[in-house]
Motif scaffolding. Structure first.
Motif, mmCIF file in Angstrom:
data_model
loop_
_atom_site.group_PDB
_atom_site.id
_atom_site.type_symbol
_atom_site.label_atom_id
_atom_site.label_comp_id
_atom_site.label_asym_id
_atom_site.label_seq_id
_atom_site.Cartn_x
_atom_site.Cartn_y
_atom_site.Cartn_z
ATOM 1 N N PRO A 53 0.804 -1.220 0.000
ATOM 2 C CA PRO A 53 0.000 0.000 0.000
ATOM 3 C C PRO A 53 0.837 1.270 0.000
ATOM 4 C CG PRO A 53 0.200 -0.732 2.247
ATOM 5 C CD PRO A 53 0.966 -1.732 1.384
ATOM 6 N N HIS A 54 2.177 1.136 0.022
ATOM 7 C CA HIS A 54 3.064 2.293 0.173
ATOM 8 C C HIS A 54 2.948 3.292 -0.970
ATOM 9 C CE1 HIS A 54 4.658 -0.056 3.426
ATOM 10 N NE2 HIS A 54 4.934 -1.041 2.582
ATOM 11 N N SER A 55 2.618 2.840 -2.167
ATOM 12 C CA SER A 55 2.530 3.743 -3.312
ATOM 13 C C SER A 55 1.183 4.476 -3.377
ATOM 14 C CB SER A 55 2.764 2.963 -4.610
ATOM 15 O OG SER A 55 1.876 1.861 -4.708
ATOM 16 N N LEU A 56 0.237 4.090 -2.549
ATOM 17 C CA LEU A 56 -1.083 4.739 -2.534
ATOM 18 C C LEU A 56 -1.068 5.972 -1.646
ATOM 19 C CD1 LEU A 56 -3.414 1.632 -2.111
ATOM 20 C CD2 LEU A 56 -3.173 3.043 -4.158
ATOM 21 N N PRO A 57 -1.841 7.001 -1.990
ATOM 22 C CA PRO A 57 -1.977 8.143 -1.091
ATOM 23 C C PRO A 57 -2.610 7.675 0.227
ATOM 24 C CG PRO A 57 -2.973 8.610 -3.227
ATOM 25 C CD PRO A 57 -2.588 7.162 -3.220
ATOM 26 N N ASN A 80 -2.873 -5.156 13.012
ATOM 27 C CA ASN A 80 -1.758 -6.022 12.641
ATOM 28 C C ASN A 80 -0.906 -5.228 11.655
ATOM 29 O OD1 ASN A 80 -0.021 -7.809 11.375
ATOM 30 N ND2 ASN A 80 -1.546 -9.414 11.123
ATOM 31 N N PRO A 81 0.332 -4.909 11.983
ATOM 32 C CA PRO A 81 1.152 -4.043 11.132
ATOM 33 C C PRO A 81 1.346 -4.547 9.702
ATOM 34 C CG PRO A 81 2.302 -4.561 13.197
ATOM 35 C CD PRO A 81 1.048 -5.370 13.172
ATOM 36 N N ARG A 82 1.157 -5.813 9.447
ATOM 37 C CA ARG A 82 1.326 -6.344 8.090
ATOM 38 C C ARG A 82 0.039 -6.297 7.270
ATOM 39 N NH1 ARG A 82 4.024 -10.289 11.325
ATOM 40 N NH2 ARG A 82 2.151 -11.537 11.122
ATOM 41 N N SER A 83 -1.064 -5.866 7.874
ATOM 42 C CA SER A 83 -2.357 -5.873 7.181
ATOM 43 C C SER A 83 -2.866 -4.457 6.917
ATOM 44 C CB SER A 83 -3.403 -6.615 8.012
ATOM 45 O OG SER A 83 -3.032 -7.948 8.200
ATOM 46 N N TRP A 84 -3.524 -4.298 5.785
ATOM 47 C CA TRP A 84 -4.143 -3.031 5.427
ATOM 48 C C TRP A 84 -5.366 -3.328 4.574
ATOM 49 C CZ3 TRP A 84 -4.732 -1.325 0.348
ATOM 50 C CH2 TRP A 84 -4.066 -2.092 -0.630
ATOM 51 N N ILE A 85 -6.256 -2.356 4.496
ATOM 52 C CA ILE A 85 -7.429 -2.430 3.632
ATOM 53 C C ILE A 85 -7.604 -1.064 2.979
ATOM 54 C CG2 ILE A 85 -8.600 -4.206 4.994
ATOM 55 C CD1 ILE A 85 -10.364 -1.925 6.176
ATOM 56 N N TYR A 86 -8.461 -0.995 1.983
ATOM 57 C CA TYR A 86 -8.799 0.299 1.395
ATOM 58 C C TYR A 86 -9.695 1.052 2.367
ATOM 59 C CZ TYR A 86 -6.803 -1.035 -3.066
ATOM 60 O OH TYR A 86 -5.935 -1.398 -4.050
ATOM 61 N N ALA A 87 -9.557 2.365 2.384
ATOM 62 C CA ALA A 87 -10.270 3.210 3.345
ATOM 63 C C ALA A 87 -11.789 3.062 3.251
ATOM 64 C CB ALA A 87 -9.871 4.670 3.160
ATOM 65 N N ASP A 88 -12.318 2.750 2.080
ATOM 66 C CA ASP A 88 -13.777 2.619 1.965
ATOM 67 C C ASP A 88 -14.297 1.308 2.552
ATOM 68 O OD1 ASP A 88 -12.654 1.128 -0.165
ATOM 69 O OD2 ASP A 88 -14.429 1.434 -1.415
ATOM 70 N N GLN A 89 -13.397 0.415 2.972
ATOM 71 C CA GLN A 89 -13.814 -0.839 3.599
ATOM 72 C C GLN A 89 -13.906 -0.707 5.116
ATOM 73 O OE1 GLN A 89 -10.600 -3.077 1.733
ATOM 74 N NE2 GLN A 89 -12.117 -4.216 0.533
ATOM 75 N N ARG A 90 -13.428 0.410 5.650
ATOM 76 C CA ARG A 90 -13.514 0.671 7.088
ATOM 77 C C ARG A 90 -14.964 0.995 7.442
ATOM 78 N NH1 ARG A 90 -13.639 5.064 10.352
ATOM 79 N NH2 ARG A 90 -13.660 6.416 8.543
ATOM 80 N N CYS A 91 -15.435 0.455 8.537
ATOM 81 C CA CYS A 91 -16.791 0.719 9.040
ATOM 82 C C CYS A 91 -17.883 0.266 8.070
ATOM 83 C CB CYS A 91 -16.985 2.197 9.370
ATOM 84 S SG CYS A 91 -15.864 2.824 10.636
ATOM 85 N N ASP A 98 -12.888 -6.918 7.586
ATOM 86 C CA ASP A 98 -11.926 -6.941 6.487
ATOM 87 C C ASP A 98 -10.488 -7.102 6.962
ATOM 88 O OD1 ASP A 98 -13.753 -6.441 4.180
ATOM 89 O OD2 ASP A 98 -14.170 -4.616 5.304
ATOM 90 N N CYS A 99 -10.162 -6.612 8.162
ATOM 91 C CA CYS A 99 -8.795 -6.735 8.690
ATOM 92 C C CYS A 99 -8.534 -8.117 9.276
ATOM 93 C CB CYS A 99 -8.544 -5.686 9.770
ATOM 94 S SG CYS A 99 -8.220 -4.040 9.118
ATOM 95 N N GLY A 100 -9.581 -8.849 9.619
ATOM 96 C CA GLY A 100 -9.414 -10.164 10.218
ATOM 97 C C GLY A 100 -9.369 -10.139 11.731
ATOM 98 N N ASP A 101 -9.219 -8.943 12.305
ATOM 99 C CA ASP A 101 -9.182 -8.811 13.763
ATOM 100 C C ASP A 101 -10.179 -7.756 14.254
ATOM 101 O OD1 ASP A 101 -8.048 -6.438 12.941
ATOM 102 O OD2 ASP A 101 -6.142 -6.734 13.956
ATOM 103 N N CYS A 102 -11.058 -7.323 13.389
ATOM 104 C CA CYS A 102 -12.102 -6.320 13.664
ATOM 105 C C CYS A 102 -11.547 -4.925 13.938
ATOM 106 C CB CYS A 102 -13.027 -6.750 14.803
ATOM 107 S SG CYS A 102 -14.128 -8.102 14.331
ATOM 108 N N SER A 103 -10.255 -4.691 13.710
ATOM 109 C CA SER A 103 -9.716 -3.354 13.963
ATOM 110 C C SER A 103 -10.258 -2.321 12.976
ATOM 111 C CB SER A 103 -8.189 -3.368 13.932
ATOM 112 O OG SER A 103 -7.691 -3.786 12.684
ATOM 113 N N ASP A 104 -10.836 -2.766 11.866
ATOM 114 C CA ASP A 104 -11.452 -1.838 10.916
ATOM 115 C C ASP A 104 -12.891 -1.500 11.280
ATOM 116 O OD1 ASP A 104 -11.783 -4.661 10.204
ATOM 117 O OD2 ASP A 104 -12.897 -3.939 8.465
#
Length: 160
Positions: free
Chosen positions: A75-79, A88-99, A104-110
């Motif tokens: 995800p580093h090349s994305l704004p 989890n520091p190795r996991s990310w999702i697109y911002a529109d998948q939050r809430c 989507d994160c697998g640990d409910c942190s989103d």
């Protein structure tokens, strides 16, 4: 003096128009349907959901949502506005998948916690402790009274 000022203004205007002088960076942030984070295409009209960027399908007329400079090192090349970093520091999702109600994160942190800051369950959702990993603190109301346990205390079958 006035003539010199006029010449400077004309030269700067011509330089910007011809692309000889650098322009301010163009923001591609926008609000997509359902009030979600989006990516504004170069046509400055089309706003696509964040999760459509770098999905191997050109959704912008000129394909700018799939360019190498944007998609080369995810995800580093994305704004930053397009990315949500999971707990989890190795996991990310697109911002529109939050809430969005899904885990989507697998640990409910989103969906829960201070980073997500999601509103409480909406009218289309039932608040409970789900038994299935794909939900976090709410289940879709369409799953209520369907004969299958989705909430720890069976509230989806008896109360919902």
């Amino acid at each position: 003096s006035a003539m010199a000022l006029l010449l400077v203004v004309a030269a700067v205007g011509l330089g910007v128009a011809l692309g000889l002088l650098p322009r301010a960076p163009v923001s591609h942030s926008c609000t997509a349907p359902s009030n979600r984070t989006g990516f504004l295409c170069d046509d400055r009209v089309t706003c696509i959901p964040a999760s459509w960027v770098c999905d191997r399908v050109s959704n912008c007329r000129n394909g700018e949502d799939e360019q190498e400079k944007l998609c080369g090192d995810l995800p580093h090349s994305l704004p930053g506005y397009l990315v949500f970093l999971c707990s989890n520091p190795r996991s990310w999702i697109y911002a529109d998948q939050r809430c969005n109600g899904m885990n989507d994160c697998g640990d409910c942190s989103d969906e829960s916690g201070s980073l997500a800051s999601c509103p409480p369950c909406g009218w289309e959702w039932w608040s409970c402790i789900p038994v299935h990993y794909e939900y976090c603190s709410c289940i879709p109301r369409r799953l209520c009274r369907d004969g299958i346990q989705h909430c720890l205390g069976w509230s989806d079958e008896y109360i919902c």
